[in-house]
Write an enzyme that holds these catalytic residues in place. Structure first.
Site, mmCIF file in Angstrom:
data_model
loop_
_atom_site.group_PDB
_atom_site.id
_atom_site.type_symbol
_atom_site.label_atom_id
_atom_site.label_comp_id
_atom_site.label_asym_id
_atom_site.label_seq_id
_atom_site.Cartn_x
_atom_site.Cartn_y
_atom_site.Cartn_z
ATOM 1 N N CYS A 240 -15.159 22.263 5.298
ATOM 2 C CA CYS A 240 -13.916 21.519 5.084
ATOM 3 C C CYS A 240 -13.787 20.484 6.186
ATOM 4 O O CYS A 240 -14.321 20.653 7.284
ATOM 5 C CB CYS A 240 -12.697 22.445 5.052
ATOM 6 S SG CYS A 240 -12.361 23.307 6.606
ATOM 7 N N ILE A 241 -13.074 19.420 5.871
ATOM 8 C CA ILE A 241 -12.896 18.325 6.821
ATOM 9 C C ILE A 241 -11.451 17.854 6.741
ATOM 10 O O ILE A 241 -10.878 17.765 5.649
ATOM 11 C CB ILE A 241 -13.875 17.168 6.528
ATOM 12 C CG1 ILE A 241 -13.683 16.026 7.532
ATOM 13 C CG2 ILE A 241 -13.753 16.680 5.107
ATOM 14 C CD1 ILE A 241 -14.738 14.938 7.419
ATOM 15 N N GLN B 23 -5.627 8.509 9.935
ATOM 16 C CA GLN B 23 -6.478 8.210 8.796
ATOM 17 C C GLN B 23 -6.672 6.711 8.634
ATOM 18 O O GLN B 23 -5.961 5.902 9.230
ATOM 19 C CB GLN B 23 -5.878 8.819 7.525
ATOM 20 C CG GLN B 23 -5.892 10.341 7.515
ATOM 21 C CD GLN B 23 -5.285 10.937 6.263
ATOM 22 O OE1 GLN B 23 -4.794 10.214 5.393
ATOM 23 N NE2 GLN B 23 -5.291 12.253 6.148
ATOM 24 N N LYS C 24 -9.110 4.917 9.710
ATOM 25 C CA LYS C 24 -9.637 4.278 10.913
ATOM 26 C C LYS C 24 -11.128 4.539 11.104
ATOM 27 O O LYS C 24 -11.673 4.261 12.156
ATOM 28 C CB LYS C 24 -8.862 4.762 12.141
ATOM 29 C CG LYS C 24 -7.391 4.374 12.129
ATOM 30 C CD LYS C 24 -6.692 4.782 13.412
ATOM 31 C CE LYS C 24 -5.235 4.343 13.410
ATOM 32 N NZ LYS C 24 -4.533 4.693 14.668
ATOM 33 N N GLY C 25 -11.778 5.108 10.103
ATOM 34 C CA GLY C 25 -13.202 5.380 10.187
ATOM 35 C C GLY C 25 -13.553 6.706 10.811
ATOM 36 O O GLY C 25 -14.747 7.017 10.944
ATOM 37 N N TYR C 26 -12.564 7.513 11.193
ATOM 38 C CA TYR C 26 -12.858 8.787 11.854
ATOM 39 C C TYR C 26 -13.465 9.795 10.881
ATOM 40 O O TYR C 26 -14.349 10.563 11.251
ATOM 41 C CB TYR C 26 -11.590 9.364 12.474
ATOM 42 C CG TYR C 26 -10.973 8.475 13.544
ATOM 43 C CD1 TYR C 26 -11.750 7.614 14.301
ATOM 44 C CD2 TYR C 26 -9.597 8.494 13.789
ATOM 45 C CE1 TYR C 26 -11.196 6.797 15.264
ATOM 46 C CE2 TYR C 26 -9.028 7.680 14.760
ATOM 47 C CZ TYR C 26 -9.832 6.835 15.495
ATOM 48 O OH TYR C 26 -9.279 6.029 16.458
ATOM 49 N N GLY C 27 -12.981 9.815 9.652
ATOM 50 C CA GLY C 27 -13.555 10.720 8.661
ATOM 51 C C GLY C 27 -15.004 10.389 8.372
ATOM 52 O O GLY C 27 -15.844 11.297 8.243
ATOM 53 N N GLU D 30 -19.862 21.388 0.909
ATOM 54 C CA GLU D 30 -19.532 22.519 0.049
ATOM 55 C C GLU D 30 -18.658 22.062 -1.108
ATOM 56 O O GLU D 30 -17.767 21.246 -0.950
ATOM 57 C CB GLU D 30 -18.812 23.592 0.885
ATOM 58 C CG GLU D 30 -18.460 24.855 0.130
ATOM 59 C CD GLU D 30 -17.775 25.869 1.011
ATOM 60 O OE1 GLU D 30 -16.775 26.479 0.567
ATOM 61 O OE2 GLU D 30 -18.231 26.042 2.161
ATOM 62 N N SER E 71 -12.312 17.740 -3.009
ATOM 63 C CA SER E 71 -11.010 17.207 -3.390
ATOM 64 C C SER E 71 -11.158 15.747 -3.797
ATOM 65 O O SER E 71 -12.230 15.145 -3.659
ATOM 66 C CB SER E 71 -10.022 17.344 -2.234
ATOM 67 O OG SER E 71 -10.448 16.554 -1.135
#
Length: 498
Positions: free
Chosen positions: A270-271, A278, A280-283, A304, A308
């Site tokens: 999960c992330i 959000q 901002k490129g962090y994900g 996994e 979503s």
């Protein structure tokens, strides 16, 4: 009113269909049909303008006359209720057990969470074993389903949860939170640094060594994750926490978790990127880092399932960007940063390597350095150090460092096409299989195929079945890059501390 009834609610100037999930004084909690549950919200009860009754499979036939009403009350006789045994069988087949609720049916139990300087609107339900008035007396963690069943019907009266942004301890009131914040001395997540670029750091935390911290982190993350199952037994998981440092301490921006041993080669369970940080490129940085972990372990990973809607969007962007960057390098005749060559005879380009085979260019043109991340040193450095490398060089480093997985046989040729004005154009032609493309980009075959189909690179087909050939041109790749807004990679591989 039945929760299955469809209500029409005005939202953004349009009447939206919605289900009423709960009611309180003057307000209703609605779920908009066809949208994610994170958009559920409390609205004024007066906002409901019309109602459609739910379908009734036991309604009388057309020949049955309508019931006669007296003073607005129906005089139709009530249908005789079934026997207790039949009623029990009906409940068992049509209703889920009340003791084992699921996240899909649980309404979020907190409307907002106070997390450090932020007050964040929650998205989903999280089984915090906490009720109003419990304060510091927190129920001990037990089995996941037992805890979930005990917490599903609990709701904080104020609808606000208080969480420490240092250790993720949770409280029901602001007084306890203020007392705790004066005593909490944690400066950064427990664990070791595995990535550091300027003020941004990724910490690796072992769930078996820091159980309470990881349990509280999982509970907090569940406020923004819907379809993932939450387990309080964190011994088999590693947590990678992304922080931003100031002069005092590190602030948590997001995290992802992964199993220590995954027989399906999942590189991410999960992330979560907190809503204030959000877009901002962090994900994307966390996703790229998870694939780097798989590459260093000699595996081809994948997230996994199920994903979503936001997760699928993020991973599709990563897969498409990875494939576009690879095709850009593969279909380049010359390195993009090679200066023009002016000679009195045909130039000898045998010594020039293309960007797919190189990590730096010996004749690299100096360009204006892109703005770095917060806290990153502005001192110019060599491309090998990652500080002053151009986007093309930084991206080529990703594929040149894939190790044995990237050593795929490629049938590569150069075609020189003469023009009417006497000039000539050189085209690169590469023949490879989908498996070769997947190995070179460190993606699963099914993930690469899905990304190619979604971005429209599978339209030029010849043949059928195993003999099908798909043609992809550089113009098609650049069109996808513009449409999908493909950017440079967020991760700097030279900053990985593993």
């Amino acid at each position: 009113m039945s929760p299955a009834a469809i209500h029409y609610v005005p939202k953004d100037g349009v009447d939206r269909k919605a289900h009423v999930l709960d009611r309180r004084l003057g307000e209703v909690f609605v779920h908009y049909l066809g949208t994610d549950k994170r958009l559920d919200e409390w609205i004024s009860a007066d906002a409901i303008r019309a109602t459609t009754p739910p379908r009734d499979f036991t309604s009388p036939s057309r020949d049955t006359p309508p019931p006669r009403r007296v003073n607005g009350t129906s005089t139709r006789k009530r249908r005789r209720s079934p026997s207790p045994a039949k009623a029990q069988d009906t409940r068992e087949t049509t209703q889920p057990p009340a003791a084992l609720p699921t996240t899909a049916s649980a309404r979020r139990n907190f409307d907002k969470v106070n997390f450090g300087p932020w007050q964040i609107k929650t998205w989903y339900f999280s089984p915090y074993p906490l009720t109003d008035g419990e304060g510091e007396d927190v129920i001990g963690h037990g089995r996941t389903m037992d805890l979930f069943a005990g917490a599903v019907n609990r709701e904080n009266a104020s609808g606000v949860l208080w969480v420490c942004d240092r250790c993720f301890k949770y409280m029901a009131d602001g007084t306890s939170w203020e007392v705790h914040m004066r005593k909490c001395a944690r400066k950064h997540p427990p664990g070791r640094k595995v990535y550091q670029r300027g003020a941004h750091t990724i910490w690796e935390v072992d769930g078996a060594k820091e159980k309470l911290y990881c349990q509280n982190l999982s509970l907090f993350g569940k406020l923004f994750i819907d379809i993932k199952t939450l387990f309080f037994d964190c011994d088999n998981f590693l947590f990678y926490i992304f922080t931003d440092a100031d002069s005092q301490r590190d602030h948590v921006l997001g995290f992802f978790s992964k199993e220590k041993i995954s027989y399906d080669d999942y590189n991410l369970a999960c992330i979560v990127v907190l809503p204030p940080y959000q877009k901002k490129g962090y994900g994307m940085l966390l996703i790229e880092f998870s694939y780097e972990l798989s590459r260093r372990a000699g595996r081809i990973g994948t997230p996994e399932r199920p994903l979503s809607d936001l997760g699928l969007r993020s991973y599709l962007a990563y897969w498409v960007s990875t494939i576009v960057r690879f095709f850009r390098q593969l279909l380049s005749t010359l390195p993009p940063d090679l200066p023009p060559i002016k000679t009195s005879h045909l130039p000898d380009l045998s010594h020039v390597r293309t960007s797919v085979d190189m990590t730096s260019s010996p004749q690299q043109k100096r360009t204006k350095r892109a703005k770095g991340w917060d806290g990153e040193s502005a001192t110019p450095s060599s491309p090998e150090s990652g500080g002053g490398a151009s986007p093309a060089t930084r991206d080529s480093f990703a594929f040149s460092s894939l190790g044995p997985a990237a050593q795929v046989p490629l049938d590569r040729m150069y075609e020189t096409v003469p023009a009417q004005d006497g000039s000539a154009a050189v085209h690169t032609v590469v023949r490879c299989t989908l498996a070769d493309l997947a190995r070179a980009t460190n993606l699963r075959v099914e993930d690469a195929a899905f990304a190619l189909n979604e971005c429209g690179l599978l339209v030029r087909r010849e043949g059928e079945g195993d003999t099908m050939t798909i043609a992809i041109s550089r113009e098609m790749v650049e069109a996808v890059a513009r449409e999908r807004n493909v950017k440079r990679m967020c991760i700097d591989f030279t900053k990985v501390l593993l």
